[in-house]
Scaffold this motif. Structure first.
Motif, short mmCIF file in Angstrom:
data_model
loop_
_atom_site.label_atom_id
_atom_site.label_comp_id
_atom_site.label_asym_id
_atom_site.label_seq_id
_atom_site.Cartn_x
_atom_site.Cartn_y
_atom_site.Cartn_z
N ASN A 106 36.36 46.16 -3.32
CA ASN A 106 37.53 45.87 -3.81
C ASN A 106 38.06 44.40 -3.80
O ASN A 106 38.36 44.05 -2.55
N PHE A 107 37.68 43.73 -4.56
CA PHE A 107 38.23 42.29 -4.70
C PHE A 107 39.76 41.98 -4.52
O PHE A 107 40.12 41.00 -3.94
N GLN A 108 40.35 42.71 -4.64
CA GLN A 108 41.82 42.92 -4.61
C GLN A 108 42.35 42.91 -3.24
O GLN A 108 43.48 42.59 -2.70
N ALA A 109 41.46 43.20 -2.22
CA ALA A 109 41.83 43.31 -0.97
C ALA A 109 41.84 42.07 -0.20
O ALA A 109 42.62 42.00 1.07
N SER A 111 43.37 38.32 0.46
CA SER A 111 44.75 37.78 0.48
C SER A 111 45.10 36.65 -0.45
O SER A 111 45.98 36.50 -1.36
N SER A 112 43.64 35.91 -0.72
CA SER A 112 43.79 34.95 -1.79
C SER A 112 42.36 34.62 -2.16
O SER A 112 41.41 34.62 -1.45
N PRO A 113 42.14 34.67 -3.45
CA PRO A 113 40.80 34.37 -4.21
C PRO A 113 40.24 32.99 -3.56
O PRO A 113 38.97 33.04 -3.57
#
Length: 300
Positions: A106-109, A111-113
């Motif tokens: 889950n890349f949305q986990a 806090s910042s890309p």
């Protein structure tokens, strides 16, 4: 060499700890999965949208060729060096990315890309591994800046020496250090301008020039080997026609999908270069200066 070994060590540690966590049921819970390579939820337009960032991140593997004149037997050494750099870097990237995707699907986990790598190393290895990762990243950034500065200064010197750029400035070598000091200063000034550019602008400028150059490099291979020197055997057709043609087409597609910002800014820079070429050739009434190398060309 030490930096390369450190980078490999970081990758090995990351893969080893990731395998341990996956075998313990964390993340995807498996070592084998096709999801890092193909995700049906990711659309093709979404892939095209990240092309500018990818193109911005990966150019530079060919910078070693700028030191060809200082290399023993460059016609043999340089192709091997470029291929080894590409294969080593590509292999490490694919392996690390594969396990990163499995450990944290889950890349949305994050806090910042921008800090996803740091967060991931912290997640699987704690403070010690993340600190080691950060130290290697800083060292790699410094080494990359030094290598880029050296290669850029070397290119400017070659262009100045051959009269493509003003020789008195760009073709000057320090009597004491035998280095192109003015070119190094120019590169440093240009690099410092990054402090005043946002990521979008910097990406646009670099991608436009890099991808357009790669298109013409592929086209030049076809004209130089296949057409001018008639390398038209079975091997020649594959190496000097089909492969560069495919490369030019793919790179051209990437170039056309850079977006309006890249095309406008890059187009302005292209017009500046075209204007200088018109001045240098007196409106194409005389041929432009060409670069000459000490090593003679040879063909199989």
């Amino acid at each position: 060499m030490v930096l390369v070994l450190l980078q490999v060590l970081v990758c090995v540690l990351f893969v080893a700890i990731s395998m341990r966590d996956l075998l313990n049921g964390e993340g995807a819970g498996t070592l084998l999965s096709s999801q890092p390579f193909f995700d049906p939820q990711v659309s093709f337009p979404s892939l095209l949208a990240i092309l500018p960032l990818l193109c911005f991140s990966f150019p530079g593997f060919d910078a070693v060729t700028t030191l060809a004149e200082e290399t023993i037997e460059p016609e043999k050494t340089m192709p091997k060096a470029v291929m080894l750099i590409t294969l080593l870097g590509g292999t490490l990237f694919v392996i690390v990315t594969y396990f990163a995707q499995l450990v944290q699907p889950n890349f949305q986990a994050f806090s910042s890309p921008d800090s996803a790598g740091m967060e991931l190393f912290m997640q699987i290895g704690g403070n010690l591994l993340s600190a080691f990762f950060l130290a290697v990243v800083v060292l790699a950034a410094v080494a990359s800046a030094v290598a880029s500065g050296a290669s850029g200064a070397r290119i400017l010197y070659a262009m100045g020496r051959e009269g493509v750029l003003p020789k008195g400035f760009f073709g000057y070598l320090s009597p004491r250090f035998r280095t192109p000091v003015w070119n190094i200063i120019v590169i440093a000034v240009v690099a410092m301008m990054a402090n005043f550019l946002d990521m979008l602008t910097a990406t646009a400028l670099i991608n436009f020039g890099a991808l357009l150059a790669f298109v013409f490099v592929n086209i030049a291979v076809i004209f130089h080997f296949y057409i001018r020197h008639q390398q038209r055997s079975g091997k020649g057709i594959i190496l000097y026609l089909l492969l560069p043609l495919v490369g030019a087409l793919f790179t051209g597609v990437f170039w056309m999908n850079l977006g309006a910002t890249a095309l406008i800014l890059g187009g302005c820079w292209f017009l500046v270069g075209l204007g200088y070429l018109l001045y240098l050739t007196k409106l194409f009434r005389q041929p432009p200066p060409s670069l000459h190398f000490e090593e003679a060309e040879s063909f199989n």
